[in-house]
Scaffold this motif. Structure first.
Motif, PDB file in Angstrom:
ATOM      1  N   TYR A 104      55.944  -1.340  -7.348  1.00 18.32           N
ATOM      2  CA  TYR A 104      56.522  -0.510  -6.295  1.00 18.32           C
ATOM      3  C   TYR A 104      56.348   0.972  -6.610  1.00 18.32           C
ATOM      4  O   TYR A 104      55.931   1.753  -5.750  1.00 18.32           O
ATOM      5  CB  TYR A 104      58.006  -0.841  -6.108  1.00 18.32           C
ATOM      6  N   ASP A 105      56.660   1.378  -7.833  1.00 21.76           N
ATOM      7  CA  ASP A 105      56.584   2.798  -8.185  1.00 21.76           C
ATOM      8  C   ASP A 105      55.151   3.313  -8.182  1.00 21.76           C
ATOM      9  O   ASP A 105      54.908   4.485  -7.855  1.00 21.76           O
ATOM     10  CB  ASP A 105      57.214   3.039  -9.562  1.00 21.76           C
ATOM     11  N   ALA A 106      54.195   2.453  -8.544  1.00 20.71           N
ATOM     12  CA  ALA A 106      52.787   2.866  -8.509  1.00 20.71           C
ATOM     13  C   ALA A 106      52.351   3.176  -7.081  1.00 20.71           C
ATOM     14  O   ALA A 106      51.436   3.973  -6.855  1.00 20.71           O
ATOM     15  CB  ALA A 106      51.901   1.778  -9.108  1.00 20.71           C
ATOM     16  N   PHE A 107      53.013   2.546  -6.110  1.00 17.55           N
ATOM     17  CA  PHE A 107      52.790   2.884  -4.700  1.00 17.55           C
ATOM     18  C   PHE A 107      53.615   4.101  -4.290  1.00 17.55           C
ATOM     19  O   PHE A 107      53.131   4.988  -3.581  1.00 17.55           O
ATOM     20  CB  PHE A 107      53.171   1.692  -3.819  1.00 17.55           C
ATOM     21  N   ALA A 108      54.868   4.160  -4.736  1.00 15.61           N
ATOM     22  CA  ALA A 108      55.789   5.214  -4.306  1.00 15.61           C
ATOM     23  C   ALA A 108      55.309   6.602  -4.718  1.00 15.61           C
ATOM     24  O   ALA A 108      55.542   7.579  -3.990  1.00 15.61           O
ATOM     25  CB  ALA A 108      57.189   4.957  -4.860  1.00 15.61           C
ATOM     26  N   LEU A 109      54.644   6.710  -5.868  1.00 18.04           N
ATOM     27  CA  LEU A 109      54.220   8.028  -6.324  1.00 18.04           C
ATOM     28  C   LEU A 109      53.204   8.665  -5.377  1.00 18.04           C
ATOM     29  O   LEU A 109      53.440   9.779  -4.878  1.00 18.04           O
ATOM     30  CB  LEU A 109      53.680   7.955  -7.755  1.00 18.04           C
ATOM     31  N   PRO A 110      52.068   8.027  -5.083  1.00 11.94           N
ATOM     32  CA  PRO A 110      51.146   8.658  -4.127  1.00 11.94           C
ATOM     33  C   PRO A 110      51.742   8.754  -2.719  1.00 11.94           C
ATOM     34  O   PRO A 110      51.403   9.678  -1.964  1.00 11.94           O
ATOM     35  CB  PRO A 110      49.913   7.748  -4.148  1.00 11.94           C
ATOM     36  N   PHE A 111      52.623   7.835  -2.387  1.00  9.36           N
ATOM     37  CA  PHE A 111      53.264   7.907  -1.070  1.00  9.36           C
ATOM     38  C   PHE A 111      54.133   9.156  -0.959  1.00  9.36           C
ATOM     39  O   PHE A 111      54.055   9.897   0.031  1.00  9.36           O
ATOM     40  CB  PHE A 111      54.108   6.658  -0.832  1.00  9.36           C
ATOM     41  N   MET A 112      54.975   9.408  -1.958  1.00  9.26           N
ATOM     42  CA  MET A 112      55.834  10.590  -1.923  1.00  9.26           C
ATOM     43  C   MET A 112      55.010  11.875  -2.006  1.00  9.26           C
ATOM     44  O   MET A 112      55.343  12.879  -1.360  1.00  9.26           O
ATOM     45  CB  MET A 112      56.852  10.543  -3.061  1.00  9.26           C
ATOM     46  N   ASP A 197      43.622   1.660  -1.971  1.00  9.10           N
ATOM     47  CA  ASP A 197      42.562   1.712  -2.976  1.00  9.10           C
ATOM     48  C   ASP A 197      43.025   2.472  -4.223  1.00  9.10           C
ATOM     49  O   ASP A 197      42.743   2.044  -5.356  1.00  9.10           O
ATOM     50  CB  ASP A 197      41.312   2.371  -2.402  1.00  9.10           C
ATOM     51  N   GLN A 198      43.712   3.585  -4.019  1.00  5.25           N
ATOM     52  CA  GLN A 198      44.229   4.357  -5.151  1.00  5.25           C
ATOM     53  C   GLN A 198      45.237   3.540  -5.939  1.00  5.25           C
ATOM     54  O   GLN A 198      45.209   3.518  -7.180  1.00  5.25           O
ATOM     55  CB  GLN A 198      44.882   5.649  -4.651  1.00  5.25           C
ATOM     56  N   TRP A 199      46.132   2.855  -5.232  1.00  5.74           N
ATOM     57  CA  TRP A 199      47.130   2.013  -5.882  1.00  5.74           C
ATOM     58  C   TRP A 199      46.458   0.892  -6.680  1.00  5.74           C
ATOM     59  O   TRP A 199      46.809   0.646  -7.835  1.00  5.74           O
ATOM     60  CB  TRP A 199      48.057   1.416  -4.815  1.00  5.74           C
ATOM     61  N   LEU A 200      45.513   0.226  -6.064  1.00  8.26           N
ATOM     62  CA  LEU A 200      44.847  -0.898  -6.717  1.00  8.26           C
ATOM     63  C   LEU A 200      44.090  -0.452  -7.961  1.00  8.26           C
ATOM     64  O   LEU A 200      44.082  -1.155  -8.982  1.00  8.26           O
ATOM     65  CB  LEU A 200      43.893  -1.587  -5.739  1.00  8.26           C
ATOM     66  N   GLU A 201      43.470   0.707  -7.906  1.00  7.09           N
ATOM     67  CA  GLU A 201      42.755   1.231  -9.071  1.00  7.09           C
ATOM     68  C   GLU A 201      43.731   1.498 -10.228  1.00  7.09           C
ATOM     69  O   GLU A 201      43.469   1.132 -11.378  1.00  7.09           O
ATOM     70  CB  GLU A 201      42.024   2.510  -8.707  1.00  7.09           C
ATOM     71  N   THR A 202      44.854   2.124  -9.917  1.00  8.97           N
ATOM     72  CA  THR A 202      45.861   2.416 -10.938  1.00  8.97           C
ATOM     73  C   THR A 202      46.434   1.145 -11.532  1.00  8.97           C
ATOM     74  O   THR A 202      46.534   0.983 -12.755  1.00  8.97           O
ATOM     75  CB  THR A 202      47.003   3.254 -10.332  1.00  8.97           C
ATOM     76  N   VAL A 203      46.821   0.225 -10.664  1.00  7.50           N
ATOM     77  CA  VAL A 203      47.442  -1.026 -11.100  1.00  7.50           C
ATOM     78  C   VAL A 203      46.455  -1.885 -11.892  1.00  7.50           C
ATOM     79  O   VAL A 203      46.806  -2.468 -12.923  1.00  7.50           O
ATOM     80  CB  VAL A 203      47.989  -1.794  -9.878  1.00  7.50           C
TER      81      VAL A 203
END
Length: 252
Positions: A104-112, A197-203
């Protein structure tokens, strides 16, 4: 629906995510593996509850009337909540909690970070505060993912199981509906589908470094934004709202 009504709906959604996930984290109070982690998880829970308050307060301002943050948190039934399903799943073991929090947080960071550019100044201000907290959350989550994934046979097994169980719920993070599309067109909210894509790369990088395997995307949960929830949310709200339900209108 007017822009203010759409923004209020969006703010309530974000508040619901934060409140429900914050409550799940609070369930670890006095139950964490050791004292320092007990304090850390409790503080992260408070960050999310504080985030919920900011979004609810803004939604109440836009809604007008008698609406306030307590109205959104304590007087709605499960069908009226619009949180993502991943937030409401039962606490599980420590590996499950850490894995959910990381995803969740790996998504929340680029989202915020994207929401900070909103043309709505209040949403941008809330996002700026949440972004600072989320940077810390991601660092914490990542450390635990590596520690458990690259730890003992048992810790790795538990982390892999948590990852497999949670993966199908991550697709909902990037769903866009008519409310989102209207606000995206006005530059008020970011298009979350573009963050995948950014989230998936990080995760994927973290999963590889933790000696875990990326799950197959062979199923996807959905419905949270439309009020279609798992039975877990009803039990969570029964506890969360118990005092207000017993004493309607109670003020501290």
């Amino acid at each position: 629906m007017t822009d203010s009504a759409l923004i209020a709906k969006f703010a309530v959604r974000q508040g619901d995510d934060a409140l429900v996930l914050g409550h799940r984290l609070s369930e670890w109070t006095s139950r964490s593996p050791f004292l320092e982690e007990d304090l850390a998880l409790t503080n992260v829970a408070l960050d999310f509850v504080g985030r919920a308050r900011m979004f609810y307060q803004y939604a109440a301002t836009l809604t007008g009337g008698d609406a306030n943050e307590d109205t959104f948190a304590y007087t709605r039934d499960a069908r009226e909540f619009s949180n993502l399903l991943i937030c409401e799943l039962p606490r599980g073991d420590f590996a499950f909690t850490i894995c959910r929090q990381y995803l969740y947080d790996a998504f929340a960071l680029p989202f915020m970070q994207a929401l900070m550019k909103s043309s709505d100044q209040q949403l941008a201000a809330i996002a700026a505060k949440a972004e600072k907290e989320t940077k810390y959350h991601v660092r914490r989550d990542t450390d635990w993912m590596l520690r458990l994934g690259d730890g003992t046979e048992e810790s790795q097994g538990r982390m892999q199981k948590a990852l497999d169980d949670l993966w199908g719920y991550t697709g909902e993070l990037f769903d866009v509906d008519d409310v989102d599309r209207a606000l995206i067109a006005e530059g008020i909210v970011p298009d979350v589908s573009l963050l995948r894509d950014q989230w998936l790369e990080t995760v994927s990088d973290t999963i590889a470094r933790a000696n875990l395997e990326l799950p197959q995307a062979d199923w996807k949960a959905a419905g949270g934004r439309d009020g279609i929830h798992t039975e877990s949310l009803g039990f969570l709200l029964a506890e969360l709202q118990s005092v207000q339900r017993a004493y309607p209108g109670l003020k501290w």
